[in-house]
Scaffold this motif. Structure first.
Motif, PDB file in Angstrom:
ATOM      1  N   ALA A  53      44.956  93.570 -36.967  1.00 53.64           N
ATOM      2  CA  ALA A  53      43.822  94.464 -36.697  1.00 53.64           C
ATOM      3  C   ALA A  53      42.597  93.637 -36.315  1.00 53.64           C
ATOM      4  N   ARG A  54      42.362  92.531 -37.021  1.00 51.40           N
ATOM      5  CA  ARG A  54      41.191  91.685 -36.729  1.00 51.40           C
ATOM      6  C   ARG A  54      41.333  91.032 -35.356  1.00 51.40           C
ATOM      7  N   PHE A  55      42.564  90.601 -35.016  1.00 45.98           N
ATOM      8  CA  PHE A  55      42.808  90.025 -33.686  1.00 45.98           C
ATOM      9  C   PHE A  55      42.475  91.040 -32.592  1.00 45.98           C
ATOM     10  N   LEU A  56      42.933  92.294 -32.765  1.00 48.85           N
ATOM     11  CA  LEU A  56      42.689  93.329 -31.751  1.00 48.85           C
ATOM     12  C   LEU A  56      41.200  93.657 -31.654  1.00 48.85           C
ATOM     13  N   ASP A  57      40.510  93.706 -32.806  1.00 48.48           N
ATOM     14  CA  ASP A  57      39.061  93.974 -32.787  1.00 48.48           C
ATOM     15  C   ASP A  57      38.335  92.891 -31.993  1.00 48.48           C
ATOM     16  N   ARG A  58      38.772  91.659 -32.184  1.00 49.75           N
ATOM     17  CA  ARG A  58      38.060  90.507 -31.609  1.00 49.75           C
ATOM     18  C   ARG A  58      38.428  90.298 -30.152  1.00 49.75           C
ATOM     19  N   ARG A  59      39.706  90.451 -29.807  1.00 50.18           N
ATOM     20  CA  ARG A  59      40.188  90.021 -28.496  1.00 50.18           C
ATOM     21  C   ARG A  59      40.780  91.119 -27.640  1.00 50.18           C
ATOM     22  N   GLY A  60      41.085  92.277 -28.237  1.00 54.17           N
ATOM     23  CA  GLY A  60      41.823  93.302 -27.509  1.00 54.17           C
ATOM     24  C   GLY A  60      43.296  92.952 -27.469  1.00 54.17           C
ATOM     25  N   PRO A  61      44.109  93.822 -26.886  1.00 60.21           N
ATOM     26  CA  PRO A  61      45.554  93.574 -26.864  1.00 60.21           C
ATOM     27  C   PRO A  61      45.890  92.328 -26.056  1.00 60.21           C
ATOM     28  N   GLY A  62      46.969  91.670 -26.418  1.00 62.88           N
ATOM     29  CA  GLY A  62      47.385  90.456 -25.719  1.00 62.88           C
ATOM     30  C   GLY A  62      48.428  89.721 -26.520  1.00 62.88           C
ATOM     31  N   ILE A  63      48.643  88.461 -26.146  1.00 61.79           N
ATOM     32  CA  ILE A  63      49.648  87.645 -26.829  1.00 61.79           C
ATOM     33  C   ILE A  63      49.025  87.051 -28.079  1.00 61.79           C
ATOM     34  N   HIS A  64      49.598  87.335 -29.235  1.00 61.47           N
ATOM     35  CA  HIS A  64      49.035  86.859 -30.502  1.00 61.47           C
ATOM     36  C   HIS A  64      49.482  85.447 -30.845  1.00 61.47           C
ATOM     37  N   HIS A  65      50.781  85.199 -30.782  1.00 62.60           N
ATOM     38  CA  HIS A  65      51.282  83.864 -31.101  1.00 62.60           C
ATOM     39  C   HIS A  65      52.657  83.647 -30.490  1.00 62.60           C
ATOM     40  N   ILE A  66      53.067  82.384 -30.483  1.00 67.69           N
ATOM     41  CA  ILE A  66      54.404  81.993 -30.045  1.00 67.69           C
ATOM     42  C   ILE A  66      55.075  81.354 -31.258  1.00 67.69           C
ATOM     43  N   CYS A  67      56.341  81.650 -31.471  1.00 68.53           N
ATOM     44  CA  CYS A  67      57.067  81.071 -32.604  1.00 68.53           C
ATOM     45  C   CYS A  67      58.228  80.220 -32.102  1.00 68.53           C
ATOM     46  N   TYR A  68      58.349  79.027 -32.649  1.00 72.20           N
ATOM     47  CA  TYR A  68      59.487  78.153 -32.327  1.00 72.20           C
ATOM     48  C   TYR A  68      60.357  78.003 -33.558  1.00 72.20           C
ATOM     49  N   TYR A  85      47.971  67.122 -36.757  1.00 77.93           N
ATOM     50  CA  TYR A  85      47.777  68.521 -36.372  1.00 77.93           C
ATOM     51  C   TYR A  85      47.340  69.331 -37.591  1.00 77.93           C
ATOM     52  N   ARG A  86      46.303  70.158 -37.418  1.00 77.94           N
ATOM     53  CA  ARG A  86      45.794  70.984 -38.511  1.00 77.94           C
ATOM     54  C   ARG A  86      46.734  72.169 -38.737  1.00 77.94           C
ATOM     55  N   LEU A  87      47.058  72.441 -39.994  1.00 79.80           N
ATOM     56  CA  LEU A  87      47.983  73.528 -40.321  1.00 79.80           C
ATOM     57  C   LEU A  87      47.229  74.693 -40.946  1.00 79.80           C
ATOM     58  N   ILE A  88      47.672  75.916 -40.686  1.00 83.89           N
ATOM     59  CA  ILE A  88      47.158  77.076 -41.423  1.00 83.89           C
ATOM     60  C   ILE A  88      47.929  77.185 -42.736  1.00 83.89           C
ATOM     61  N   ASP A  89      49.235  76.999 -42.679  1.00 80.22           N
ATOM     62  CA  ASP A  89      50.084  77.030 -43.877  1.00 80.22           C
ATOM     63  C   ASP A  89      50.592  75.632 -44.169  1.00 80.22           C
ATOM     64  N   ILE A 101      58.396  80.595 -42.792  1.00 75.13           N
ATOM     65  CA  ILE A 101      57.520  80.380 -41.643  1.00 75.13           C
ATOM     66  C   ILE A 101      56.294  79.556 -42.035  1.00 75.13           C
ATOM     67  N   ALA A 102      55.626  78.986 -41.046  1.00 73.97           N
ATOM     68  CA  ALA A 102      54.317  78.359 -41.255  1.00 73.97           C
ATOM     69  C   ALA A 102      53.590  78.386 -39.916  1.00 73.97           C
ATOM     70  N   PHE A 103      52.276  78.609 -39.968  1.00 72.08           N
ATOM     71  CA  PHE A 103      51.464  78.634 -38.746  1.00 72.08           C
ATOM     72  C   PHE A 103      50.710  77.309 -38.593  1.00 72.08           C
ATOM     73  N   VAL A 104      50.648  76.845 -37.349  1.00 71.42           N
ATOM     74  CA  VAL A 104      49.867  75.667 -36.979  1.00 71.42           C
ATOM     75  C   VAL A 104      48.530  76.187 -36.442  1.00 71.42           C
ATOM     76  N   HIS A 105      47.436  75.509 -36.749  1.00 69.30           N
ATOM     77  CA  HIS A 105      46.116  75.991 -36.319  1.00 69.30           C
ATOM     78  C   HIS A 105      45.972  75.878 -34.802  1.00 69.30           C
TER      79      HIS A 105
END
Lengths: 118, 118
Positions: A53-68, A85-89, A101-105
């Motif tokens: 929801a916060r992503f859509l408020d800020r940027r509108g619809p689009g590609i959120h992330h890519i997962c490998y 590399y900075r990590l989110i998780d 899973i884990a997200f990279v910043h």
């Protein structure tokens, strides 16, 4: 979920993909579709304060992330840290489908939010 | 190309992918890496008025587009038109690697710039 249905139509009617049953994770409804050995995930927020929801408020619809998908997530996170590399998780957590899973910043990866899974 | 090299490091050192030889298309240097049956393309502008240069000026680094391989591109474009999706390329043109490609307008697909190829 009208937005999700509208987005889904392209993948179903043009690409001929079959949607998997909807899931819920991180306050979002997720419909995934297999495409070769990849998977497309369409997400719509279920809660106003969810990350999507916060992503859509800020940027509108689009590609959120890519997962490998990697063979060993802990080793991949170690490689991220070793290369600065900075990590989110910092440690893996459980995502949709019970996957680790884990997200990279995105600051680390040319503005692209990357998720790693096993 | 320092930005391209910096972006490449993540894919090479963390994901363990092997970059293909660089190509040039649409005024951009392109380094692609195979990942399963998918391919990641890293792009850097070679010309200030190229589409990629304009994207970076407007949005900063990030995900530019997603490409799906279909078995018949003409039939997929017909399906787009039949379903009312707006196209950037009404007829296929030649992209990187000599592939036939066409772009679907992001207004049609939830803000996502989609490329179709064969």
């Amino acid at each position: 979920m009208p937005d999700l249905d509208a987005a889904l139509a392209f993948y179903r009617d043009v690409l001929g993909l079959t949607p998997h049953p909807p899931e819920v994770a991180d306050g979002a409804a997720i419909v995934s579709l297999s495409f070769g050995d990849s998977e497309v995930e369409l997400l719509a927020p279920l809660e106003p304060e969810s990350p999507i929801a916060r992503f859509l408020d800020r940027r509108g619809p689009g590609i959120h992330h890519i997962c490998y998908r990697v063979s060993n997530l802990d080793r991949a996170l170690d490689a991220c840290r070793a290369a600065g590399y900075r990590l989110i998780d910092e440690t893996p957590r459980t995502g949709a489908g019970g996957r680790r899973i884990a997200f990279v910043h995105p600051k680390a990866t040319a503005g692209i939010l990357l998720e790693l899974t096993e």
